[in-house]
Design an enzyme around this catalytic site. Structure first.
Site, PDB file in Angstrom:
ATOM      1  N   CYS A   1       2.328  -5.435   6.722  1.00 50.96           N
ATOM      2  CA  CYS A   1       1.730  -5.144   5.861  1.00 50.96           C
ATOM      3  C   CYS A   1       3.062  -4.259   4.628  1.00 50.96           C
ATOM      4  O   CYS A   1       4.351  -4.078   4.893  1.00 50.96           O
ATOM      5  CB  CYS A   1       1.084  -3.805   5.171  1.00 50.96           C
ATOM      6  SG  CYS A   1      -0.290  -4.993   5.722  1.00 50.96           S
TER       7      CYS A   1
ATOM      8  N   HIS B   1       0.785  -1.283  -0.217  1.00 47.69           N
ATOM      9  CA  HIS B   1       0.210   0.162   0.264  1.00 47.69           C
ATOM     10  C   HIS B   1       1.114   1.806  -0.220  1.00 47.69           C
ATOM     11  O   HIS B   1       2.217   0.775   0.604  1.00 47.69           O
ATOM     12  CB  HIS B   1      -0.919  -0.661   1.408  1.00 47.69           C
ATOM     13  CG  HIS B   1      -0.273  -0.046   2.446  1.00 47.69           C
ATOM     14  ND1 HIS B   1      -0.308   1.427   3.227  1.00 47.69           N
ATOM     15  CD2 HIS B   1      -0.081  -0.931   3.538  1.00 47.69           C
ATOM     16  CE1 HIS B   1       0.309   1.024   3.871  1.00 47.69           C
ATOM     17  NE2 HIS B   1       1.010   0.048   4.590  1.00 47.69           N
TER      18      HIS B   1
END
Length: 422
Positions: free
Chosen positions: A332, A313
């Protein structure tokens, strides 16, 4: 044909090339400076003023294992001759200085071939030493400013036999994985770096932020299946306990300022003042952050199938990309210049950079299923060599080089599926 070999295959066998290489050739590529502008993180860049560009050779290329075999022979020779000297400095060393520690610095740089024996004052930090320091920093993934600060000094003073062991461990990993085919994205965790590869050629390189030591990014194989523009962020249950409750105890306005809303399981919104933050009551609610500048996912989220609830992301905190230490996430992977990566991923959906920017600027929620979905590999490679003879090292951040199971990278091709698999 599967793009990556199963780790369960028999261990890679190889023979070291005869002879010892006494010096590396001039490096054909240097890492770029970390830049804050989103479109500035192209794979071709400059570091420390050097005009050389980065090689198009990815880490998992057919030439990597032969290059590592040569590197192992070189480093075995270095170790057999007693290794390299420590640099006895308790302060930064930089251009223009003259002191005894610089003589040791010169010896250290010559040991790995970053500096050729040069005329001049052996205790002087001249332009030759500065260029050699930059070369060293590039190979070790350190911001290439040409001065010897704390991080550069620490990397220099790690013994040669430790570096040799890294090469020996990682050649097994790389050999067992082989060279993926087609389009793929490779996240190298120790390097906190992303390679975008197509038909064996590196087309993009991105600085990344990956999982911290106590919240590690998992090793996996998958496919990039969906792009979320201007996404909501749903706070994972684990982060409610680890991060959100402690934050609210210190700053009761945190949720409001971050545009995070609280909902019951049935979808009814709850005001933060109604929650007892000195208990575990918050774990019974759902927390959702609105799209926008404050959103923890930034403007884009890249999804792939995996059992760990991790994804790639964007991020509003772009300052992380300017650090040598980029192990700050909860698992992440944050991507610098994510728009360039998204443009490449959505190429077969008819997207170009202008359309990607337009979707982001609109602020509207949009989910796009990826056509011809590229493979994704998250790997643990802390040492490698390229066919131009340049040897790279990174910190063994998760201590996997020390594990007897270090080759078991969970690179299971059955998780990848076909490009049309969700």
């Amino acid at each position: 044909m599967n793009p990556i070999k199963q780790i369960g295959l028999a261990a890679l066998t190889f023979g070291l090339l005869a002879g010892v290489a006494h010096a590396q050739e001039t490096m054909a590529a240097v890492l770029q400076n970390v830049q804050q502008s989103e479109w500035g993180d192209n794979f071709v860049g400059q570091a420390g003023g050097s005009s050389a560009v980065m090689t198009r050779e990815p880490i998992l290329s057919p030439g990597t294992v032969p290059a590592m075999q040569q590197a192992i022979a070189r480093y075995q020779d270095i170790v057999s001759r007693g290794g390299w000297p420590n640099v006895p400095a308790d302060h930064p060393l930089k251009l223009g200085m003259r002191e005894p520690a610089i003589a040791a610095l010169r010896e250290r740089l010559m040991a790995e071939g970053d500096l050729n024996a040069a005329s001049g004052d052996p205790q002087a930090f001249d332009s030759y030493v500065q260029a050699a320091v930059r070369r060293f920093q590039v190979r070790y993934g350190i911001f290439a400013d040409g001065s010897v600060g704390k991080e550069t000094l620490a990397a220099m003073n790690i013994p040669a036999d430790f570096r040799l062991n890294q090469l020996q461990v990682n050649i097994q990993r790389i050999g067992a994985m082989g060279s993926p085919e087609g389009r793929y994205v490779l996240v190298d965790i120790p390097a906190a770096q992303i390679e975008v590869v197509e038909n064996g050629q590196l087309v993009q390189r991105h600085t990344a932020t990956v999982g911290r030591i106590d919240r590690q990014t998992p090793l996996l194989s998958s496919r990039l299946t969906e792009i979320n523009f201007n996404p909501y962020w749903h706070v994972p249950p684990s982060l409610i306990v680890k991060d959100l409750i402690p934050r609210m105890q210190k700053d009761p306005n945190y949720l409001k300022e971050s545009e995070i809303h609280i909902y019951t399981q049935s979808g009814q919104e709850v005001d933060s003042s109604q929650v007892n933050w000195n208990s575990d009551e918050a774990t019974h609610y759902l927390f959702r952050q609105d799209p926008g500048e404050h959103n923890s996912l930034g403007h884009v989220k890249i999804n792939f199938s995996n059992p760990y609830s991790v994804y790639l992301h964007d991020t509003p905190e772009k300052g992380f990309f300017g650090s040598n230490y980029r192990f700050e996430s909860s698992g992440c992977m944050r991507v610098q210049n994510v728009r360039e990566l998204v443009t490449w991923i959505l190429r077969d959906n008819g997207y170009d950079s202008g359309r990607v920017d337009e979707e982001i600027r609109s602020g509207n929620r949009l989910d796009v299923k990826v056509a011809n979905a590229p493979a994704l590999f998250t790997v643990y490679i802390s040492a490698w060599a390229s066919s131009d003879g340049v040897v790279h090292f990174r910190d063994d951040i998760y201590k996997m080089d020390q594990s007897s199971n270090a080759v078991a990278l969970n690179q299971n091709p059955s998780m990848i599926g076909s490009p049309d698999t969700e």
